[in-house]
Design a protein around this motif. Structure first.
Motif, PDB file in Angstrom:
ATOM      1  N   ILE A  13      -7.122  -9.838   4.098  1.00 31.71           N
ATOM      2  CA  ILE A  13      -7.426  -8.534   4.684  1.00 31.71           C
ATOM      3  C   ILE A  13      -6.339  -7.525   4.329  1.00 31.71           C
ATOM      4  N   ARG A  14      -5.088  -7.974   4.412  1.00 35.53           N
ATOM      5  CA  ARG A  14      -3.982  -7.075   4.059  1.00 35.53           C
ATOM      6  C   ARG A  14      -4.150  -6.541   2.641  1.00 35.53           C
ATOM      7  N   GLY A  15      -4.372  -7.477   1.721  1.00 36.28           N
ATOM      8  CA  GLY A  15      -4.499  -7.068   0.335  1.00 36.28           C
ATOM      9  C   GLY A  15      -5.720  -6.193   0.110  1.00 36.28           C
ATOM     10  N   GLY A  16      -6.835  -6.561   0.742  1.00 38.36           N
ATOM     11  CA  GLY A  16      -8.061  -5.785   0.556  1.00 38.36           C
ATOM     12  C   GLY A  16      -7.919  -4.370   1.073  1.00 38.36           C
ATOM     13  N   LEU A  17      -7.383  -4.237   2.258  1.00 41.54           N
ATOM     14  CA  LEU A  17      -7.227  -2.897   2.829  1.00 41.54           C
ATOM     15  C   LEU A  17      -6.218  -2.067   2.036  1.00 41.54           C
ATOM     16  N   ASN A  18      -5.162  -2.729   1.558  1.00 42.65           N
ATOM     17  CA  ASN A  18      -4.151  -1.990   0.803  1.00 42.65           C
ATOM     18  C   ASN A  18      -4.746  -1.430  -0.481  1.00 42.65           C
ATOM     19  N   THR A  19      -5.484  -2.267  -1.169  1.00 43.71           N
ATOM     20  CA  THR A  19      -6.146  -1.801  -2.387  1.00 43.71           C
ATOM     21  C   THR A  19      -7.139  -0.694  -2.069  1.00 43.71           C
ATOM     22  N   PHE A  20      -7.844  -0.889  -0.984  1.00 37.70           N
ATOM     23  CA  PHE A  20      -8.829   0.115  -0.575  1.00 37.70           C
ATOM     24  C   PHE A  20      -8.153   1.460  -0.315  1.00 37.70           C
ATOM     25  N   ASP A  21      -7.027   1.416   0.402  1.00 31.99           N
ATOM     26  CA  ASP A  21      -6.361   2.673   0.729  1.00 31.99           C
ATOM     27  C   ASP A  21      -5.775   3.333  -0.509  1.00 31.99           C
ATOM     28  N   ILE A  22      -5.213   2.511  -1.383  1.00 31.64           N
ATOM     29  CA  ILE A  22      -4.692   3.081  -2.631  1.00 31.64           C
ATOM     30  C   ILE A  22      -5.824   3.765  -3.391  1.00 31.64           C
ATOM     31  N   GLY A  23      -7.009   3.142  -3.354  1.00 33.48           N
ATOM     32  CA  GLY A  23      -8.176   3.753  -3.988  1.00 33.48           C
ATOM     33  C   GLY A  23      -8.566   5.056  -3.309  1.00 33.48           C
ATOM     34  N   LEU A  24      -8.533   5.053  -1.990  1.00 26.96           N
ATOM     35  CA  LEU A  24      -8.825   6.296  -1.277  1.00 26.96           C
ATOM     36  C   LEU A  24      -7.884   7.411  -1.726  1.00 26.96           C
ATOM     37  N   ILE A  25      -6.598   7.059  -1.802  1.00 24.01           N
ATOM     38  CA  ILE A  25      -5.588   8.069  -2.149  1.00 24.01           C
ATOM     39  C   ILE A  25      -5.785   8.541  -3.579  1.00 24.01           C
ATOM     40  N   SER A  26      -5.944   7.599  -4.485  1.00 24.75           N
ATOM     41  CA  SER A  26      -6.035   7.979  -5.897  1.00 24.75           C
ATOM     42  C   SER A  26      -7.304   8.764  -6.188  1.00 24.75           C
ATOM     43  N   ASN A  27      -8.349   8.596  -5.362  1.00 24.81           N
ATOM     44  CA  ASN A  27      -9.593   9.354  -5.562  1.00 24.81           C
ATOM     45  C   ASN A  27      -9.695  10.536  -4.610  1.00 24.81           C
ATOM     46  N   SER A  28      -8.599  10.825  -3.925  1.00 27.95           N
ATOM     47  CA  SER A  28      -8.544  11.959  -2.989  1.00 27.95           C
ATOM     48  C   SER A  28      -9.587  11.845  -1.891  1.00 27.95           C
ATOM     49  N   LEU A  29     -10.039  10.644  -1.626  1.00 27.92           N
ATOM     50  CA  LEU A  29     -11.005  10.465  -0.542  1.00 27.92           C
ATOM     51  C   LEU A  29     -10.318  10.408   0.823  1.00 27.92           C
ATOM     52  N   ASP A  30      -9.037  10.075   0.801  1.00 27.92           N
ATOM     53  CA  ASP A  30      -8.339   9.965   2.081  1.00 27.92           C
ATOM     54  C   ASP A  30      -8.299  11.292   2.814  1.00 27.92           C
ATOM     55  N   THR A  31      -8.298  12.382   2.039  1.00 24.93           N
ATOM     56  CA  THR A  31      -8.225  13.704   2.673  1.00 24.93           C
ATOM     57  C   THR A  31      -9.565  14.111   3.271  1.00 24.93           C
ATOM     58  N   LYS A  32     -10.604  13.330   3.001  1.00 21.71           N
ATOM     59  CA  LYS A  32     -11.934  13.700   3.474  1.00 21.71           C
ATOM     60  C   LYS A  32     -12.410  12.825   4.624  1.00 21.71           C
ATOM     61  N   MET A  33     -11.546  11.934   5.062  1.00 23.95           N
ATOM     62  CA  MET A  33     -11.934  10.995   6.113  1.00 23.95           C
ATOM     63  C   MET A  33     -11.312  11.387   7.454  1.00 23.95           C
ATOM     64  N   LYS A  34     -12.178  11.499   8.462  1.00 24.99           N
ATOM     65  CA  LYS A  34     -11.653  11.706   9.811  1.00 24.99           C
ATOM     66  C   LYS A  34     -11.628  10.387  10.568  1.00 24.99           C
ATOM     67  N   ALA A  35     -12.634   9.589  10.344  1.00 23.24           N
ATOM     68  CA  ALA A  35     -12.663   8.270  10.969  1.00 23.24           C
ATOM     69  C   ALA A  35     -13.220   7.292   9.948  1.00 23.24           C
ATOM     70  N   LEU A  36     -12.579   6.129   9.895  1.00 24.95           N
ATOM     71  CA  LEU A  36     -13.018   5.117   8.935  1.00 24.95           C
ATOM     72  C   LEU A  36     -12.815   3.762   9.600  1.00 24.95           C
TER      73      LEU A  36
END
Lengths: 70, 635
Positions: B399-422
């Motif tokens: 889970i740690r690895g999966g979420l970390n990769t997921f978040d890095i993906g969010l950041i690199s695709n600028s999706l993190d700035t578009k999420m209020k709740a996830l």
């Protein structure tokens, strides 16, 4: 689906009350307006205050007829 | 010259007369105790010829009175005055006369302690020998005379109380003699009680070279022997250690402790033997020292929290050979990062499951430098992943690895700035499912979930019972979202068509109908739906399977799109009305404050936020699907 049948008084006691951390009772009416809770709430209840729900009578739950989406 | 005039008279004829002193008596002698003093009666007249008696007096007290004209002073007379009264007597009478002189009684010198030589024993050319007087008694003032003998024969001309050994004395015995003198006499020459054996010195000569021994390690103690030498007298020794051909300053003892500067050097010791005849050097064997470049014995250790923005620290580890300085090179994999510092603050680029952070420590001393690499700090977490895992108390590595990769993906695709709740719905329990990945606080304001009714929590996500279970996001459509740019998404794991299942949404009326409504629903058999509407639902599509990632979004206008697995499957036009002032529910509709239209779908992901482009929708699907695949629950 089998549900646990509540009296109105019991429904009032349970509505919005926590049966476990972050989890709350949600009594819902059946087609006749009788309120029910379900297995997850009864089995998951860790709140000593509400252990009496494990003695509730069970009955087939028939959901109310709701307006269909357009 | 005076004489006595004689008258003519017959022989034998005399004129009787009493004695009368003509020439005064005198004492003859030096007055020394034990030495005879004679009293000369002087000259007397008188007839018949007088006879004499002598009254010897010490300090005017008669000590001997009689016919004897000699007196021998006694020890008790020492320092006293001797005089004598001479009385001349004949038949005509008698007369007395004292001596014209007196004697002060004294003592001649006597040796009581023999003289000595200093130094004595074996002595070499140039040695100055002093002859002490020893002890003499006798009336002051004593004066002394000295003489020296070589093998018992007086050395001519040596009359001082010192004597300097000369080469010619080699092999002889030197002695001295002292004689004391005063006004009463003198002693014989008294020999010394000790003697000097005069020897000619011989310069040192090395016969066996010095030997140095010890280990070649840093800090070891090397020891040098003197070697073997001849020479008279026995030489004394000094030492000088050498590093190669260079003198080691201050290294002048018989031992030497090696230092870093001796690394791989040849060490020798020169022994100098010295005696009165001169000095001579001899060089020892050579020892070659080890290489004293620092050697790492305990590797450096990087410690710290493996989360972006946290600071890692490196220890130097343990080194032999006493490094004097350290430098640091941080690395991300093989790439150099950071500065020459014992700390490094993790940056976003470090985040990831395969980005290993290490630090190479370089230790230096005057002999050289060496490197040692630290342990690896792996799986650097994003700040958000770390916060979520901490809040939810999830430690599972997958889970740690999966979420970390997921978040890095969010950041690199600028999706993190578009999420209020996830909501990633990981961990398998209500207490782990409730956290909002974007703000992992257990607060309503952080949009963490509360669960009502029967919700089944498992490692695959959460699932309602279709009758009363739902999840309240605490996120209010009207106050937290912008109608013209917003999105909802759910990842559905089961193909269900029970009842009127609203995946996520709310409305301002009890029937989720002719009022401001915002929802995604697969509300009936083979139909899916997205709607932002006042009076009617905007669009719907036929669908045969509810499994997958469903996204409903508007992006800067009234056009609303429904995506399944990142692909747009329907479009519509949002109505002109506003949003409902209600919380969004997952797994049911919020019909103006009352949960209804419950679903029995199982959700493995949900998000709420700003509008998404087609690319965003595709990226979000790819990231979500990758996360589900990592967790083994993809559909």
């Amino acid at each position: 689906m089998i549900g646990y049948k509540l009296t109105l008084n019991e429904k009032e006691l349970l509505s919005g009350a926590a049966f476990a951390p972050d989890q709350y009772f949600n009594p819902v009416p059946d087609i006749d307006g009788v309120y029910f809770i379900f297995e997850g709430e009864v089995e998951g209840c860790t709140n000593e205050e509400f252990m009496w729900i494990k003695e509730l009578p069970t009955e087939e739950y028939v959901p109310p007829i709701i307006k269909d989406l357009p | 010259m005076y004489g006595y005039k004689l008258g003519l008279k017959k022989v034998g004829e005399s004129v009787p007369a009493a004695p009368a002193n003509v020439v005064q008596p005198s004492l003859v002698g030096n007055g020394a105790v034990g030495s005879v003093v004679t009293c000369n009666p002087g000259a007397w007249s008188g007839s018949p010829t007088p006879t004499f008696s002598y009254d010897f007096r010490i300090d005017s007290i008669s000590v001997q009175n009689g016919a004897s004209n000699t007196y021998t002073p006694l020890i008790g007379d020492d320092t006293k005055t001797l005089t004598c009264l001479v009385t001349a007597t004949n038949s005509q009478g008698s007369a007395s006369e004292g001596t014209s002189n007196s004697l002060v009684i004294g003592r001649t010198p006597v040796n009581t302690v023999a003289p000595t030589l200093s130094p004595s024993g074996t002595q070499y050319n140039g040695a100055v020998i002093t002859l002490s007087n020893g002890t003499f008694t006798g009336t002051a003032t004593l004066t002394y005379a000295y003489r020296w003998k070589r093998n018992g024969i007086v050395i001519v001309g040596q009359t001082a109380n010192t004597y300097t050994i000369v080469a010619g004395d080699d092999g002889t015995i030197i002695t001295g003699e002292v004689k004391a003198t005063n006004s009463y006499g003198e002693t014989a020459f008294i020999s010394t009680s000790n003697q000097v054996n005069a020897v000619n010195p011989i310069a040192p000569v090395n016969t066996i070279a010095p030997v140095i021994s010890g280990t070649a390690t840093l800090g070891s103690t090397l020891t040098s022997t003197t070697g073997t030498w001849t020479g008279i007298p026995t030489p004394t020794y000094t030492y000088q250690w050498y590093r190669g051909a260079s003198i080691i300053s201050g290294a002048t003892n018989s031992t030497y402790v090696t230092v870093v500067a001796d690394s791989i050097a040849s060490i020798t010791c020169v022994v100098t033997a010295t005696n009165l005849a001169g000095n001579s050097n001899a060089t020892s064997n050579a020892l070659t020292m080890d290489n004293y470049t620092p050697v790492n014995t305990v590797a450096p250790v990087v410690s710290g929290t493996a989360v972006v923005s946290q600071t890692l620290s490196i220890t130097n580890g343990t080194w032999s050979n006493s490094p004097t300085s350290f430098s640091y090179q941080w690395k991300r994999g093989a790439t150099n990062i950071g500065t020459n510092s014992s700390t490094y603050t993790l940056v976003a680029a470090d985040a990831g499951n395969t980005s290993n952070i290490t630090c190479v420590v370089t230790a230096t001393n005057s002999a050289g430098s060496a490197n040692a690499t630290s342990n690896q700090i792996a799986q650097i977490l994003t700040v958000r992943t770390s916060a979520f895992l901490t809040a939810s108390a999830i430690s599972d590595a997958t889970i740690r690895g999966g979420l970390n990769t997921f978040d890095i993906g969010l950041i690199s695709n600028s999706l993190d700035t578009k999420m209020k709740a996830l909501y990633p719905f990981v961990g398998g329990t209500a207490s782990t499912h409730k956290f909002n990945f974007m703000d992992a606080r257990d607060l309503d304001a952080a949009f963490r979930l509360t669960f009502s009714g029967t919700i089944t929590h498992s490692s695959n996500g959460l699932q309602g019972n279709g009758s009363n279970g739902f999840s309240d996001t605490r996120l209010n459509t009207l106050t937290n979202l912008t109608k013209t740019s917003s999105h909802l998404s759910v990842y559905v794991r089961n193909n269900s068509n029970a009842g009127q299942p609203y995946d996520i949404g709310n409305a301002a009326d009890a029937f989720m109908g002719a009022t401001p409504t915002y929802l995604i629903s697969r509300y009936s058999s083979n139909a899916a739906f997205i709607g932002i509407a006042d009076t009617s639902y905007a669009t719907s599509i036929a669908s045969t399977d509810s499994r997958g990632l469903w996204i409903g979004a508007t992006n800067g206008g009234s056009t609303q799109k429904l995506y399944k697995n990142g692909v747009s499957v329907a479009t519509g036009t949002a109505s002109a009305g506003g949003f409902a002032n209600n919380n969004l529910y997952i797994g049911a509709g919020n019909a103006n404050g009352t949960a209804s239209f419950f679903t029995d779908k199982q959700y493995a992901f949900a998000s709420i936020g700003n509008g998404l482009t087609d690319t965003d929708a595709t990226n979000l699907y790819n990231l979500t699907q990758a996360l589900q695949t990592t967790l083994g629950r993809q559909v």
